[in-house]
Design an enzyme around this catalytic site. Sequence first.
Site, PDB file in Angstrom:
ATOM      1  N   MET A 139     -42.307 -14.636  -6.059  1.00 44.88           N
ATOM      2  CA  MET A 139     -43.445 -14.655  -5.123  1.00 44.88           C
ATOM      3  C   MET A 139     -44.560 -13.736  -5.605  1.00 44.88           C
ATOM      4  O   MET A 139     -45.162 -13.015  -4.821  1.00 44.88           O
ATOM      5  CB  MET A 139     -42.989 -14.217  -3.721  1.00 44.88           C
ATOM      6  CG  MET A 139     -41.928 -15.129  -3.133  1.00 44.88           C
ATOM      7  SD  MET A 139     -41.152 -14.473  -1.650  1.00 44.88           S
ATOM      8  CE  MET A 139     -40.014 -13.282  -2.311  1.00 44.88           C
ATOM      9  N   LYS A 180     -40.876 -22.603   4.526  1.00 39.71           N
ATOM     10  CA  LYS A 180     -41.814 -21.497   4.739  1.00 39.71           C
ATOM     11  C   LYS A 180     -42.777 -21.489   3.575  1.00 39.71           C
ATOM     12  O   LYS A 180     -42.430 -21.773   2.452  1.00 39.71           O
ATOM     13  CB  LYS A 180     -41.073 -20.166   4.735  1.00 39.71           C
ATOM     14  CG  LYS A 180     -40.107 -20.014   5.847  1.00 39.71           C
ATOM     15  CD  LYS A 180     -39.622 -18.589   5.862  1.00 39.71           C
ATOM     16  CE  LYS A 180     -38.218 -18.515   6.405  1.00 39.71           C
ATOM     17  NZ  LYS A 180     -37.203 -18.663   5.373  1.00 39.71           N
ATOM     18  N   ASP A 201     -35.336 -25.994   3.075  1.00 40.89           N
ATOM     19  CA  ASP A 201     -36.557 -25.252   2.764  1.00 40.89           C
ATOM     20  C   ASP A 201     -37.538 -26.095   1.987  1.00 40.89           C
ATOM     21  O   ASP A 201     -37.174 -27.078   1.368  1.00 40.89           O
ATOM     22  CB  ASP A 201     -36.185 -24.091   1.829  1.00 40.89           C
ATOM     23  CG  ASP A 201     -35.765 -22.884   2.606  1.00 40.89           C
ATOM     24  OD1 ASP A 201     -35.775 -22.951   3.833  1.00 40.89           O
ATOM     25  OD2 ASP A 201     -35.430 -21.875   1.963  1.00 40.89           O
TER      26      ASP A 201
HETATM   27  N1  SAH Z   1     -33.664 -17.774  -2.922  1.00 40.46           N
HETATM   28  C1  SAH Z   1     -34.576 -18.188  -3.960  1.00 40.46           C
HETATM   29  C2  SAH Z   1     -35.873 -17.426  -3.912  1.00 40.46           C
HETATM   30  C3  SAH Z   1     -36.664 -17.655  -2.665  1.00 40.46           C
HETATM   31  S1  SAH Z   1     -38.167 -16.792  -2.674  1.00 40.46           S
HETATM   32  C4  SAH Z   1     -33.895 -18.045  -5.303  1.00 40.46           C
HETATM   33  O1  SAH Z   1     -32.814 -17.463  -5.394  1.00 40.46           O
HETATM   34  O2  SAH Z   1     -34.433 -18.542  -6.284  1.00 40.46           O
HETATM   35  C5  SAH Z   1     -39.266 -18.016  -3.240  1.00 40.46           C
HETATM   36  C6  SAH Z   1     -39.736 -17.715  -4.624  1.00 40.46           C
HETATM   37  O3  SAH Z   1     -38.769 -18.070  -5.580  1.00 40.46           O
HETATM   38  C7  SAH Z   1     -40.963 -18.493  -5.036  1.00 40.46           C
HETATM   39  O4  SAH Z   1     -42.142 -17.914  -4.524  1.00 40.46           O
HETATM   40  C8  SAH Z   1     -40.897 -18.337  -6.530  1.00 40.46           C
HETATM   41  O5  SAH Z   1     -41.289 -17.060  -6.932  1.00 40.46           O
HETATM   42  C9  SAH Z   1     -39.410 -18.424  -6.774  1.00 40.46           C
HETATM   43  N2  SAH Z   1     -38.975 -19.777  -7.145  1.00 40.46           N
HETATM   44  C10 SAH Z   1     -38.086 -20.536  -6.510  1.00 40.46           C
HETATM   45  N3  SAH Z   1     -37.889 -21.689  -7.171  1.00 40.46           N
HETATM   46  C11 SAH Z   1     -38.664 -21.649  -8.255  1.00 40.46           C
HETATM   47  C12 SAH Z   1     -38.898 -22.535  -9.355  1.00 40.46           C
HETATM   48  N4  SAH Z   1     -38.277 -23.706  -9.453  1.00 40.46           N
HETATM   49  N5  SAH Z   1     -39.760 -22.156 -10.315  1.00 40.46           N
HETATM   50  C13 SAH Z   1     -40.388 -20.985 -10.236  1.00 40.46           C
HETATM   51  N6  SAH Z   1     -40.209 -20.116  -9.227  1.00 40.46           N
HETATM   52  C14 SAH Z   1     -39.364 -20.433  -8.259  1.00 40.46           C
END
Ligand code: SAH
Length: 466
Positions: free
Chosen positions: A386, A273, A251
Amino acid sequence: MDYLPVFLDIRERPCLLVGGGEVALRKATLLARAGARLKLVAPEVRGDLRELLEAELGILHQRRFEDADLDNVALVIAATNDDQVNQHISRLARDRSLPVNVVDQPALCTFIVPAIVDRSPVVVAISTGGSSPVLTRQLKEKIEQAVPAAYGRLAALLGGFRKRVRARIDDFEQRTRFWERLLDGPLSGLVFSGREREAEAWIESELENAGDAPAAPQGEVWLVGAGPGDPDLLTLKALRLMYAADVVLYDRLVSPEILQKVRPDAEKFHVGKQRAHHPVPQEAINDQLVRLARQGRKVLRLKGGDPFIFGRGGEEIDRLAELGIPFQVVPGITAASGCASYAGIPLTHRDFAQSVRFVAGHLKGDRVGLDWPHLAREDQTLVIYMGLVGLPNICRQLVAHGMPADMPVAVVQQGTTATQRVVSGTLDDIVARVESEAVQPPTIIIIGHVVSLHRELAWFNVSRDA
Ligand code: SAH
């Protein structure tokens, strides 16, 4: 990288060592271990160094260094306590493009000698590029503890079978699989417990069966959470599978530092995405996973955070399950946990928050149709994924449904990475702050009284140590 790590073959090659003291003794011992033919030049030579030279059939010139000493040598180490001599040797050697090391003077070296964990034929070389000998030593101790002493015996045993395995199993991938199967089985355990004979017999029997009627290769999919960004937050299982995969679909949220840890020769596809912009549609990813697994490959589906938290992991394995393709799911640290810890915000707290809710701030079609009355409760922490685009609406709705306008809010950008930023405020002013700070996704938004602890805790928090 400041230096290129390489392993030099100096067996039977003349290597010049200038100096006759304790440091020279250490270097002579090292060169001798690697099979060099020692040539030592020094006006005075301590007794044990002299003995070593005799035992190793090295040549001793008991006098000062002369330029011609550099003739016909493969490598030079200067270990004298005379600065001028050291500099002179360094300059001459460079002129001749001879690899030269002047002990403890990186500026005069064309190569440096790493710290070593020796499990020959397995050798681990460690260097901090001269920046911290103490750190090097600590790292060496860790590796000494982590790599069983018998690793060398295991490597030697495997090495002894390489030619035969290559002759027996023609195909590279099948051969890799053969070795992996061996090492995943009882082989290492047998060697580590001193049962080499049995280990050899085991390889023999596996080799006998291999290649006859090659079973149709069985592919697999590993749906692995890569955590929020800091590679130190990968699980051991994730790391192991990252190194075992043949092909990787990753991803946008998987950081380059993490990708570097995937097996270098694995094929890699970016299927990232982005909001309102889906370069590879979910359906196509699902199809690709199936296709690759059916080719008999080990497919790593690497996702940011945890695959089962806003990761559509469920949809991806649905297809696999339907078609009977074996898969494994490996959890990762989700962005909420990672960002909260690294920002010093406890998600629950006996006094402030008895529960925590993970919420997707952007839903299909950009409408945030959330259960506002429940979300607006004060005794819980809200973590919004998000949510950056929808933030103005989120703040408005929460206040409209009864949350105090001065409720603390933190927005964590690129949490746990080296570029993490935390912008904090209240429901009232966070939108303006986020705008003036030009905050960019990915962000996690944390809303609740626990956020007020951020200032106190952030001060001493050194979570990210990279
Ligand atoms: N599966 C992932 C989430 C995917 S959705 C998880 O468990 O973390 C994608 C969202 O995750 C992004 O839009 C943001 O809101 C958040 N996100 C993922 N990595 C991040 C990071 N390092 N810092 C801040 N937000 C993050």
